[in-house]
Design a protein around this motif. Structure first.
Motif, PDB file in Angstrom:
ATOM      1  N   SER A  42      31.882 -33.867 -30.281  1.00  0.00           N
ATOM      2  CA  SER A  42      33.287 -34.939 -30.581  1.00  0.00           C
ATOM      3  C   SER A  42      34.242 -34.120 -31.941  1.00  0.00           C
ATOM      4  N   SER A  79      37.019 -35.122 -21.124  1.00  0.00           N
ATOM      5  CA  SER A  79      35.797 -33.985 -21.681  1.00  0.00           C
ATOM      6  C   SER A  79      36.515 -33.218 -20.126  1.00  0.00           C
ATOM      7  N   PHE A  91      32.950 -37.347 -21.333  1.00  0.00           N
ATOM      8  CA  PHE A  91      33.213 -37.136 -22.710  1.00  0.00           C
ATOM      9  C   PHE A  91      32.573 -36.420 -23.484  1.00  0.00           C
ATOM     10  N   HIS A  92      33.185 -35.555 -23.963  1.00  0.00           N
ATOM     11  CA  HIS A  92      32.433 -35.214 -25.502  1.00  0.00           C
ATOM     12  C   HIS A  92      31.966 -36.029 -26.807  1.00  0.00           C
ATOM     13  N   VAL A  93      30.713 -36.150 -26.124  1.00  0.00           N
ATOM     14  CA  VAL A  93      29.739 -37.231 -26.718  1.00  0.00           C
ATOM     15  C   VAL A  93      29.610 -36.083 -27.347  1.00  0.00           C
ATOM     16  N   ALA A 148      31.646 -42.982 -28.954  1.00  0.00           N
ATOM     17  CA  ALA A 148      30.982 -41.842 -28.611  1.00  0.00           C
ATOM     18  C   ALA A 148      31.579 -41.971 -27.042  1.00  0.00           C
ATOM     19  N   CYS A 196      35.351 -41.379 -26.395  1.00  0.00           N
ATOM     20  CA  CYS A 196      36.126 -41.467 -26.291  1.00  0.00           C
ATOM     21  C   CYS A 196      37.645 -40.349 -25.893  1.00  0.00           C
ATOM     22  N   GLU A 197      36.817 -39.088 -26.071  1.00  0.00           N
ATOM     23  CA  GLU A 197      37.239 -38.036 -25.994  1.00  0.00           C
ATOM     24  C   GLU A 197      37.096 -37.190 -24.599  1.00  0.00           C
TER      25      GLU A 197
END
Ligand code: N01
Length: 514
Positions: A355, A154, A350-352, A149, A151-152
């Motif tokens: 994603s 934000s 992060f983008h959770v 969750a 990894c990306e």
């Protein structure tokens, strides 16, 4: 570390085929690979966009990065680490553990590193997943997205941030070429990452502005180095590791009642956090600034012994006025104050629930996961399967996150479920399994009903646990052993199934080249 680099080349017929394609080689993907291998499911590939295992622990190399779950619980149950040096481990030690487990597991020969998935589509006629990567196509009977969750990154949508002329980077993409010594630095964010970064850099920078939108609750960190005797005992008495693990596990589970059912039971923790703040920050103005205005537990409870002392330093300012814009060399807040900086660190999470991976996966009707979740929000069955996406088993999927314990435990529960699903498919000769909407609705009604009393929903805060609709689609609303029980066996009755004869056996894999 030497890791096998596999060819993706499927030979003259085109796409390479594997029975199980795991996406991501972090704790979840690596754990799945090892457990599949142990279960005799040897025909799998792991694709990983990075150049080694570790996922979030490979990516988050910021100064001070450490785990806020005790070390004894932060490891695979099937690969206990007898070498932890302290009660809460730092990132280098965790990453070294993951590498060691990977090297000793014998599964690296089925890893494709530096390979990024760019799309995945269910082919209903052939009953396979057609996966595109930046190194060529792969087909698979089953896909296991294990991207995690967190990894990306934000990035904050702040006016002018793209015009900043100094160095700017996200906490999870730390720029180690940038020496912060003597620089004027700003950190945006006061979450779990920022509260570790701030004390680690405050002593070397000329000046540090910490831009706080919401003050977090911070508890003392019961961290210490293990003594030589303890380390010897952990190394030579396997029972010690098991005992310590069980103790930490049980202690952590005592928080569940307060988090999910009776938030007032968290009051002692809030009092402890208030006392921590009073003891560590003497200046009443600064103390007022960093006092949270929501109930403890609503956002992730943070633990640190050096965050508040760092904020109290002469060369550190906590800025609570909202950011109006970023200019080439400064940040301007809503009150018109302009603060000059050389380096901008965005620790903005992060983008959770949104994603980018969700845009890449297409199911039976051609819709992406993002599209199918756009209205109702991210939801699945037991955090693992989603209607319209046959033969796809998510790890760290919807409502599997935790506010109190180790994600590794949840990951292992999901892996149990996947392994039993594969065994069921083998035994019953099933080409595909697709969860039916009714069990998903029932499961999610139960989840949302449980969450309605939780501190995450009622504690008076905004957090990344909630999606754009205000629904909590990220956290598990109970004890972790309840999730373990729910995922112990694959309940095939919740699924529409297609026998092998109707699909997979007849498929012509050579067509996958087209
Ligand atoms: O991210 P976050 P994180 N303008 O989303 C602020 C795990 N983790 O990277 O609170 C200004 O928590 C935002 O403000 P607000 C852990 O699960 C674990 O710190 O939304 N500010 C917040 O302060 C954790 O929960 C460890 O008002 C903006 C911060 O940025 C998760 O990772 C260590 C903003 C983001 O906090 C994420 O933590 C580190 C804007 N536009 C992380 N946008 C362990 O120890 C956001 N913010 C295991």
């Amino acid at each position: 570390m030497t890791q096998a680099t596999q060819s993706i080349d499927g030979g003259p017929t085109g796409a390479r085929h594997t029975r199980i394609l795991i996406i991501g080689a972090g704790f979840a993907g690596l754990g799945a690979a090892i457990r599949l291998d142990q279960a005799g499911q040897k025909d799998f590939l792991v694709v990983e966009r990075g150049s080694e295992v570790g996922g979030t622990w490979r990516d988050n190399t910021y100064p001070g990065a450490a785990c806020d779950v005790p070390s004894q619980l932060y490891s695979f149950s099937f690969a206990p680490n007898r070498e932890w040096s302290r009660s809460f481990s730092g990132q280098p030690e965790i990453q070294a553990y993951i590498r060691k487990v990977a090297l000793e597991s014998g599964v690296l020969d089925r890893h494709l590193f530096d390979t990024e998935v760019t799309g995945a589509e269910w082919d209903a006629a052939a009953r396979i997943w057609r996966v595109e990567t930046d190194r060529g196509p792969i087909t698979a009977d089953v896909v296991v997205p294990a991207v995690g969750a967190l990894c990306e990154p934000s990035l904050p949508a702040i006016t002018g941030i793209e015009d900043f002329a100094g160095t700017v980077f996200h906490s999870s993409r730390w720029n180690h070429d940038e020496d912060l010594t003597g620089k004027r630095v700003a950190v945006i964010g006061t979450g779990a990452s920022a509260i570790q970064i701030v004390p680690a850099i405050a002593g070397k920078v000329a000046h540090l502005d910490v831009y706080q939108r919401t003050a977090p609750w911070v508890l003392p960190r019961a961290d210490r180095k293990y003594t030589a005797i303890e380390r010897l005992a952990y190394r030579h008495l396997p029972g010690m590791t098991r005992l310590a693990r069980a103790g930490v596990y049980a202690l952590r589970e005592t928080q569940v009642l307060g988090l999910t059912r009776i938030p007032s039971a968290l009051k002692p923790l809030q009092l402890a956090a208030q006392a921590h703040l009073r003891m560590q920050i003497r200046d009443p103005q600064l103390r007022a600034k960093v006092t949270p205005d929501f109930q403890i537990g609503c956002k992730r409870m943070l633990i640190s012994n050096n965050y508040y002392p760092a904020l109290a330093r002469e060369n550190v300012d906590v800025v609570t006025d909202p950011i109006r814009e970023v200019k080439a060399h400064s940040i301007v807040t809503a009150d018109g104050t302009e603060r000059e900086i050389d380096v901008l660190i965005v620790a903005t999470g992060f983008h959770v629930t949104d994603s980018p991976m969700f845009d890449l996966i297409r199911g039976t009707d051609g819709s992406t996961l993002a599209q199918s979740w756009d209205v109702a929000g991210m939801r699945g069955y037991k955090g693992t399967t989603v209607p319209g996406f046959p033969n796809m088993f998510f790890l760290v999927g919807p409502n599997t996150g935790l506010g109190h314990s180790s994600m590794v435990y949840m990951i292992e529960s999901q892996i149990n479920y996947v392994i039993d699903a594969l065994a069921t498919m083998d035994r019953e000769k099933l080409a595909s399994v697709e969860v039916r909407p009714e069990p998903v609705a029932q499961f999610n009604d139960w989840i949302q009903q449980r969450l309605s009393t939780s501190v995450w929903n009622t504690g008076g805060c905004a957090s990344w646990y909630l999606d754009k609709h205000g629904n909590n689609t990220t956290l598990w609303p109970g004890h972790t052993f309840q999730f373990r029980n729910a995922t112990r066996t694959f309940d095939v009755t919740a699924y529409d199934t297609v026998p092998v004869s109707a699909g997979a056996a007849d498929r012509n894999l050579e067509e996958t080249a087209s």
